[in-house]
Structures are given as C-alpha cells and as structure tokens.
Design a protein around this motif. Sequence first.
Motif, PDB file in Angstrom:
ATOM      1  N   MET A   1       0.960  -1.297   0.380  1.00 42.82           N
ATOM      2  CA  MET A   1      -0.082   0.333  -0.224  1.00 42.82           C
ATOM      3  C   MET A   1       0.569   1.222  -0.204  1.00 42.82           C
ATOM      4  O   MET A   1       2.038   1.083   0.375  1.00 42.82           O
ATOM      5  N   SER A   2       0.353   2.018  -0.864  1.00 40.01           N
ATOM      6  CA  SER A   2       0.780   3.242  -0.605  1.00 40.01           C
ATOM      7  C   SER A   2       1.481   3.985  -0.167  1.00 40.01           C
ATOM      8  O   SER A   2       0.194   4.081   0.961  1.00 40.01           O
ATOM      9  N   MET A   3       2.102   4.992   0.412  1.00 36.23           N
ATOM     10  CA  MET A   3       2.246   6.069   1.441  1.00 36.23           C
ATOM     11  C   MET A   3       0.954   7.129   1.465  1.00 36.23           C
ATOM     12  O   MET A   3       0.342   7.124   2.866  1.00 36.23           O
ATOM     13  N   LEU A   4       0.374   7.316   0.575  1.00 36.32           N
ATOM     14  CA  LEU A   4      -0.955   8.721   0.287  1.00 36.32           C
ATOM     15  C   LEU A   4      -2.326   7.514   0.629  1.00 36.32           C
ATOM     16  O   LEU A   4      -3.019   8.036   1.248  1.00 36.32           O
ATOM     17  N   GLY A   5      -1.906   6.251   0.521  1.00 34.42           N
ATOM     18  CA  GLY A   5      -3.275   5.161   0.554  1.00 34.42           C
ATOM     19  C   GLY A   5      -3.440   5.276   2.026  1.00 34.42           C
ATOM     20  O   GLY A   5      -4.562   4.561   3.037  1.00 34.42           O
ATOM     21  N   ARG A   6      -2.016   4.878   2.759  1.00 32.31           N
ATOM     22  CA  ARG A   6      -2.229   4.802   4.185  1.00 32.31           C
ATOM     23  C   ARG A   6      -2.546   5.834   5.078  1.00 32.31           C
ATOM     24  O   ARG A   6      -3.273   5.545   5.969  1.00 32.31           O
ATOM     25  N   LEU A   7      -1.853   7.101   3.989  1.00 33.94           N
ATOM     26  CA  LEU A   7      -2.487   8.347   5.090  1.00 33.94           C
ATOM     27  C   LEU A   7      -4.036   8.191   5.276  1.00 33.94           C
ATOM     28  O   LEU A   7      -4.634   8.465   5.633  1.00 33.94           O
ATOM     29  N   VAL A   8      -5.036   8.327   3.661  1.00 31.65           N
ATOM     30  CA  VAL A   8      -6.187   7.732   3.785  1.00 31.65           C
ATOM     31  C   VAL A   8      -7.148   6.892   4.337  1.00 31.65           C
ATOM     32  O   VAL A   8      -7.702   7.222   5.130  1.00 31.65           O
TER      33      VAL A   8
END
Length: 75
Positions: A1-8
């Motif tokens: 999972m990408s960093m942006l996906g984790r933040l969301v």
Amino acid sequence: MSMLGRLVHYGVDLVLISTVMAGVKRSSGFAVKTDGITDPTTRGIADKYLGVGERIFDVIQASAVNSHYFKRGEK
C-alpha cells in the motif's frame, strides 16, 4: 500500500472513531473529558477532532431520518 493510501486509511479510521464517540455521547450522555488536557493547543485539537465526529453523526442521522430505508423503532 502506498504512503498516500495509508494516510487516507488512517484518516478514515480516525473519523470513524470520532463518529462512534459522538454516537456514544448522544445515546448515553458520556463524553470525552477534554478539560483534563492542560495544553490549550492540544485541547483545541481534541475538541475539533470530536467536533468532526459530531458533524458526521449529524449528517448520518439526517440521512437516516429522511430515507425510506429506515423507520423509527419501538421503545
């Protein structure tokens, strides 16, 4: 999972937790005691965080009241 996906993902989780806490406050009267937070900046952030849950809960409640999928239950 990408960093942006984790933040969301974490952001959505935080909003859901805040919304559940708003539901607990509405149904039982128990609320998070933010008066115990001594730092005014942290207390303000906590109050705004809890306020987001209150607003989301209001939107969900209004949607349920105006929807034909829900009906008021018997007490």
